[in-house]
Each structure stands twice: as structure tokens, then as C-alpha cells.
Design an enzyme around this catalytic site. Structure first.
Site, short mmCIF file in Angstrom:
data_model
loop_
_atom_site.label_atom_id
_atom_site.label_comp_id
_atom_site.label_asym_id
_atom_site.label_seq_id
_atom_site.Cartn_x
_atom_site.Cartn_y
_atom_site.Cartn_z
N ASP A 12 25.99 -18.49 120.70
CA ASP A 12 25.70 -19.92 120.63
C ASP A 12 24.73 -20.18 119.47
OD1 ASP A 12 25.41 -22.66 121.59
OD2 ASP A 12 23.45 -22.02 122.35
N ASP A 14 22.68 -23.80 118.86
CA ASP A 14 21.54 -24.61 119.30
C ASP A 14 20.84 -23.96 120.49
OD1 ASP A 14 21.52 -27.32 117.81
OD2 ASP A 14 23.63 -27.07 118.34
N ASP A 211 22.07 -20.19 125.60
CA ASP A 211 20.94 -20.70 126.38
C ASP A 211 21.34 -21.63 127.52
OD1 ASP A 211 21.68 -22.78 124.47
OD2 ASP A 211 19.87 -23.81 125.11
#
Length: 269
Positions: A12, A14, A211
Site C-alpha cells: 500500500d 498512503d 495500514d
């Protein structure tokens, strides 16, 4: 082996590699270790208002080089979906310039006005104007099918959580009565399959690092891919440990993988 046969990483962006315009501490050095270990990488993001070129330039400015084919965004996967499922259809785009750039680069046909659109593509729109919102409203009212890059409510940015695509989806759905036809973004199979194709690896030899429990970890669990939750973005350790779909690893940040890579190296010696 510490990584137990993992040959490909689905990472990922961001909250995992950067927060807003700032790289997360240790991300650059960690990516260098991953490259040196010969592990394949794709960056998989729900960002639909970026093009791959824009994302590539952002990463390179942080000292993290990436090839265009290693970057998979919901904008590019959306373009692929439209071309494969309705190649003659015309789209009206509701999002920032990155969405426009990416769909044009794929050859997606764009409608000349909202009322002529077969599809309304909705993504994050950080430069939104009322006129653009009203054009999207008119496209949906005229029968355009809704395809959204993702349904996330927030994303981690500069200074904290920022409102995401969920808000504009709600505005269009509430005012027109239209329903979303296709959700492209994580945790969908569209994104998982795109990542696995790019890596050219089976799911059991890959690891998702992200996240978000809702998007990153859920994507891995649904696709049979092992998962690592990082705490550098939007999720706490307590939530990760209590999650119904518990990640295989919980790390403070992506830098934690360096310890596992070192363990692998020592075992091979």
C-alpha cells in the site's frame, strides 16, 4: 525462513510508504533492502485521483524509484474494467486530473457532456467545484452507471485523517437515487488479481503490506494472500489484534520487514 517462501510484496502507499507529501521514516531504506533481496514488488493503492506517472514522480521525489508497471492504482484498474466490459461505452469522470490522465492514456472513450455518459466514474476530488458536482449529478440522473474507484471514508494525509471518496458517492447516491454498480478498489478481487498478474506469482507466495484492516488486510484474506498490518497509518495495534480477520503480522512500520530479511539472509549463510 522468516518470510516463509514469500517472493512478492503487494505494498500500500498512503499510510504505508508515505503520509501526504512526506515519506514514512525508514521507507526509502526499507525499499532498498527489499530490492537488494530480489523480492518482487507492486505498489497497490486505492488512489484514483492519481495517474501512474504522478505516483511514479511522487515516489521518485522521496528517493523510492518504481517502474510504471509496478504501480497499480484504482484509476488504471478502472480503465481496464471499462475497456474489457464495455469498450464502446463513454465515461464521464468525476475526480482530479490524475483520473483523466490515466483513463485517457488507456484509450477510454469520454462523453462530451454528462447526459451522454454510459458510465460515471467517481474518485477522490480534492479540487472539487460545485459545477463539477452538478455535472456528475446530471450524468447519474441521465442513467449513467456508477463505477467508483473505492468506497473509503477517509485516508491518512498531511496533518491527520482526510475525507475520501465515500462522501462524494453519498452525495450522488442520495440526490439521484442511483446505486453503485461497480466498486473497483481494495479489498476487491479486481485489485488483488491485478497485483498477482503484475507479480506473476500465486497468492501463497505473496504478502500484502498495508495500514488498513478494511482494505489491505481484507484484500489479502479474501485472495488467500498473507498480510502484514503496519501501524504507521490509520490503525492501532489493539484494533489489529482484535480484528475478526487478524493479520499474519503486525508491524510498527514497513521498516520491520528488514529484520525478517536479515533473518532470511543469516539462515541462507
Amino acid at each position: 525462513m522468516a518470510l516463509n517462501g514469500i517472493d512478492g510484496l503487494i505494498i500500500d502507499l498512503d499510510g504505508t510508504i508515505y503520509l501526504g507529501s512526506q515519506a514514512i521514516e525508514g521507507a526509502k531504506e526499507t525499499m532498498e533492502h527489499i530490492r537488494a533481496a530480489g523480492i518482487k514488488v507492486v505498489f497497490l493503492s486505492n488512489r484514483g485521483n492519481y495517474s501512474r506517472r504522478m505516483c511514479q514522480e511522487k515516489l521518485e521525489a522521496m528517493g523510492i524509484p518504481a517502474a510504471a508497471e509496478e504501480i497499480i492504482l484504482t484509476s488504471s484498474v478502472t480503465a481496464t474494467y471499462l475497456l474489457e466490459n464495455e469498450p464502446d461505452g463513454k465515461a464521464w469522470l468525476f475526480g482530479d486530473e490524475g483520473l483523466h490522465e490515466e483513463l485517457r492514456s488507456h484509450g477510454v472513450q469520454l462523453a462530451a457532456k454528462p447526459e451522454e455518459a454510459d458510465w460515471l466514474v467517481i474518485t477522490l476530488h480534492e479540487s472539487l467545484t460545485y459545477a463539477e458536482l452538478n455535472d456528475a449529478f446530471r450524468a447519474a440522473r441521465s442513467g449513467a452507471k456508477l463505477i467508483v474507484t473505492n468506497e473509503d471514508k477517509t485516508f491518512p494525509g498531511d496533518g491527520g485523517e482526510c475525507i475520501d471518496v465515500g462522501a462524494t458517492i453519498a452525495a450522488i447516491v442520495h440526490t439521484t437515487g442511483a446505486e453503485v454498480s461497480v466498486v473497483v478498489g481494495k479489498p476487491s478481487a479486481y485489485m488483488a488479481n491485478a497485483a498477482l498478474r503484475a507479480l506473476d506469482l500465486p497468492p501463497e507466495r505473496c504478502l500484502v503490506i498495508g495500514d488498513s484492516l478494511h482494505s489491505d488486510i481484507a484484500l489479502g484474506k479474501r485472495a488467500g494472500i498473507r498480510t502484514a498490518l503496519v501501524l504507521s497509518g490509520s490503525t492501532t495495534r489493539e484494533r489489529g489484534e482484535a480484528a475478526e480477520e487478524r493479520p499474519d503480522f503486525i508491524w510498527d512500520s514497513i521498516s520491520d520487514i528488514r529484520t525478517l530479511l536479515q533473518s532470511d539472509k543469516e539462515e541462507r549463510q
